[in-house]
Design an enzyme around this catalytic site. Structure first.
Site, short mmCIF file in Angstrom:
data_model
loop_
_atom_site.label_atom_id
_atom_site.label_comp_id
_atom_site.label_asym_id
_atom_site.label_seq_id
_atom_site.Cartn_x
_atom_site.Cartn_y
_atom_site.Cartn_z
CE LYS A 120 -53.49 -29.65 -21.30
NZ LYS A 120 -52.07 -29.46 -21.09
NE ARG A 158 -59.37 -32.37 -13.66
CZ ARG A 158 -58.27 -32.16 -14.37
NH1 ARG A 158 -57.10 -32.15 -13.80
NH2 ARG A 158 -58.35 -31.97 -15.67
CD GLU A 186 -47.11 -31.95 -21.08
OE1 GLU A 186 -47.87 -32.52 -20.28
OE2 GLU A 186 -46.37 -32.54 -21.89
P1 ATP Z 1 -54.63 -33.33 -18.84
O1 ATP Z 1 -56.05 -33.13 -19.24
O2 ATP Z 1 -53.76 -33.93 -19.89
O3 ATP Z 1 -54.43 -33.89 -17.44
P2 ATP Z 1 -54.26 -30.77 -17.77
O4 ATP Z 1 -55.53 -30.14 -18.23
O5 ATP Z 1 -54.08 -31.19 -16.37
O6 ATP Z 1 -53.95 -31.94 -18.74
P3 ATP Z 1 -51.87 -29.19 -17.50
O7 ATP Z 1 -51.19 -28.42 -18.54
O8 ATP Z 1 -51.12 -30.24 -16.77
O9 ATP Z 1 -53.10 -29.81 -18.22
O10 ATP Z 1 -52.57 -28.23 -16.45
C1 ATP Z 1 -51.98 -27.08 -15.92
C2 ATP Z 1 -52.60 -26.74 -14.60
O11 ATP Z 1 -54.00 -26.58 -14.73
C3 ATP Z 1 -52.38 -27.84 -13.58
O12 ATP Z 1 -51.82 -27.24 -12.43
C4 ATP Z 1 -53.73 -28.38 -13.29
O13 ATP Z 1 -53.86 -28.65 -11.92
C5 ATP Z 1 -54.66 -27.25 -13.69
N1 ATP Z 1 -55.93 -27.79 -14.21
C6 ATP Z 1 -56.11 -28.56 -15.29
N2 ATP Z 1 -57.39 -28.90 -15.43
C7 ATP Z 1 -58.08 -28.33 -14.42
C8 ATP Z 1 -59.45 -28.31 -14.02
N3 ATP Z 1 -60.39 -28.95 -14.69
N4 ATP Z 1 -59.77 -27.60 -12.91
C9 ATP Z 1 -58.83 -26.93 -12.23
N5 ATP Z 1 -57.53 -26.91 -12.54
C10 ATP Z 1 -57.14 -27.60 -13.62
#
Ligand code: ATP
Ligand code: MG
Length: 565
Positions: A278, A268, A39
């Protein structure tokens, strides 16, 4: 947690197993297609790097397709700064230009709208005219069923008219929503009549004022996957409980067979001493705890880039940890060891004095300047040598002199002899001090017989220190960094990660003395300052370096400690 010498094979993980099985069964007509769907409401962090590498590597390994898809469904928090930044960081991480233009969920707004009307017509969606708080109260909780909305039984015609009025702007923000009609006592909370559309009278960076209703993540995501012909929709574990809804929507739209993507979750990425949310990262930026999203203390890709982390090292780290099905936390020292190992092979060595103290060699021939030959990179035979000027007036580190040496302090002190790296042996004969008794100049003699770094009579010295010739030195500045969070698990004690922020995590040093060859370094270079660590030259100021990582392999110490315990 894995050590760096584990032979974790990227070939054998559960996602690869799934894909192989799908290829064998012909489920997707032998196609493999993945996507990374950020996003655009912030910059990418190292957690995203993992998701990118997982998706990208799969497409590579199976000669499939990989797309960047902006999940741009919320105009309130999204903007083009983040859109452009994400693209730049992604290409930087991959070290190549993307073969395919980025895609956008907003491109599918029309199709999503048509499908929403279909669901209404099929009696599978309704307009709820309650406010958000009431709707969330009615969701119930774990082992507590939800309550039906009084609007749940609206007829198809009424729903269709209301939805069209929502779309045409008749209602203001929050006045009503479109919900899927599933069940309010479903075990899975995500299935309790989830919201599909909200009203937002906001300008969208791509669709402008075309829309005032925007799809939710759940409504947009699986359908976007299907439109793009994604086969394997990989996401992090927190989406586990959304999978049922992902499938429910595809069922209602009768998307089947090779056209139907499916969702698989992986762990994650988390690190000690780090936050990867974020929301928290945004807070650090907005409250000016750090100097922006690209602050070298931030776990963002642009923070890492500014700090001098090679993208290759981040990719190797991601391949090394592989994909798992359960969440865990990796030590930040492991990532740093990948950075250090990479730079050890790649970075040229230089001499720099961060906290200078003047040394005058009293028996050096007046005005004489010599050049000394220094090795550019002992790990790389092709890197060659360079000439470094040496004179009777040098800077050394303040820490490399101690007037009253502690036990086990072997560097310079009165009467003590040490080796100058690539230079001679020198012996301290006197100390000149200011009124506060701080040493400001050290007088030494040198032994002309020790030009090769050894004494002909075989006498030994216990320390070798680095130096820069005073009259040839160029001035620079250096930023040193410590961990942004003092606690290994930020927020562990108080529940609030920000309580553990280390406000003293950045130290700026001006008046740093650098060997003259540094003036030839291109911006973006990362070099090793001998004995001090790796440093990245960037445009923050004239001759400004960020310390990338120190020389000590803290990860090896962790592994050793673990083995012995
Ligand atoms: P927020 O912190 O607001 O939840 P987000 O970091 O999940 O946001 P997105 O833009 O929704 O942000 O993430 C894009 C993709 O990155 C998603 O498919 C999510 O699964 C992946 N992603 C985000 N954070 C991680 C992480 N720490 N480890 C692995 N994948 C991640
Ligand atoms: Mg998210």
């Amino acid at each position: 947690m894995k050590s760096q010498d584990d032979t974790a094979s990227k070939k054998s993980n559960f996602i690869n197993d799934l894909i192989k099985a799908d290829l064998e069964s012909g489920r997707f007509d032998s196609r493999v297609q993945t996507r990374f769907p950020p996003e655009p409401n912030g910059y990418l962090h190292v957690g995203h790097a993992k998701a990118i590498c997982v998706n990208f590597n799969i497409s590579r390994e199976y000669s499939g397709v990989f797309n960047l898809r902006y999940d741009d469904t919320n105009p309130v928090t999204e903007n083009t700064e983040f859109v452009d930044g994400i693209f730049e960081d992604l290409e930087w991480l991959l070290g190549e230009t993307l073969q395919r233009e980025p895609l956008h969920t907003s491109t599918y707004f029309d199709q999503l709208y048509i499908w929403a009307e279909k669901l209404i017509q099929d009696g599978k969606a309704y307009v709820d005219s309650q406010d958000g708080d009431t709707i969330s109260e009615q969701r119930g909780g774990f082992q507590k069923p939800g309550t039906n909305s009084p609007y749940r039984e609206r007829g198809v015609e009424e729903n269709l008219n209301l939805f069209r009025e929502m779309r045409s702007g008749k209602f203001s923000d929050g006045e009503c929503v479109l919900r899927a009609k599933i069940s309010m006592d479903h075990d899975n909370m995500n299935m309790r009549d989830p919201i599909m559309y909200r009203i937002r009278h906001e300008n969208h960076y791509r669709t402008g004022d075309d829309w005032c209703i925007y799809p939710t993540y759940d409504w947009a995501h699986g359908q976007s996957d299907a439109i793009e012909k994604v086969t394997h929709s990989l996401c992090s574990l927190e989406f586990d409980s959304h999978r049922e809804l992902y499938d429910w929507f595809l069922d209602q739209l009768e998307i089947t067979g090779a056209d139907r993507p499916y969702q698989t979750e992986f762990a994650r990425l988390n690190f000690t001493h780090t936050v990867l949310s974020k929301r928290l990262l945004k807070h650090l930026v907005e409250q000016k705890v750090v100097d922006g999203w690209d602050d070298p203390r931030m776990p963002t890709l642009r923070g890492f880039r500014k700090r001098g982390y090679p993208a290759r090292a981040i990719r190797s780290f991601c391949e090394h940890i592989g994909v798992a099905r359960t969440n865990g936390t990796h030590e930040i020292e492991l990532l740093e060891s990948f950075v250090r190992n990479d730079l050890n092979k790649a970075a040229e060595r230089k001499m720099a004095v961060l906290k200078p103290l003047l040394v005058t060699i009293t028996n050096w021939p007046e005005g004489h300047v010599e050049t000394r030959t220094a090795i550019n990179n002992p790990e790389d035979d092709t890197a060659g040598t360079r000439e470094v000027p040496f004179s009777g007036s040098l800077f050394i580190e303040r820490d490399d002199f101690m007037e009253n040496p502690e036990p086990k302090y072997y560097r310079l002190s009165p009467g003590r002899e040490v080796r100058l790296r690539y230079g001679y042996f020198i012996t301290c004969t006197d100390v000149i001090k200011d009124d506060q008794e701080n040493p400001i100049e050290i007088l030494c003699t040198y032994d002309p017989e020790t030009s090769g770094g050894k004494a002909p009579d075989g006498r030994k010295v216990k320390a070798t220190i680095h130096w820069v010739s005073a009259e040839h030195a160029i001035d620079g500045s250096v930023a040193l960094y410590e961990r942004l969070f003092t606690s290994e698990h930020p927020g562990e004690e108080t529940g609030e990660a920000l309580d553990d922020v280390n406000l003293d995590s950045k130290t700026l040093l001006e008046g740093v003395k650098l060997e003259p060859s540094i003036s030839d370094l291109p911006l973006g270079s990362v070099v090793q300052f001998e004995r001090l660590g790796y440093f990245h030259l960037d445009a923050t100021g004239p001759t400004f370096f960020h310390r990338t990582v120190g020389l000590r392999d803290e990860w090896a110490n962790i592994v050793k400690r673990r083995k012995s315990s």
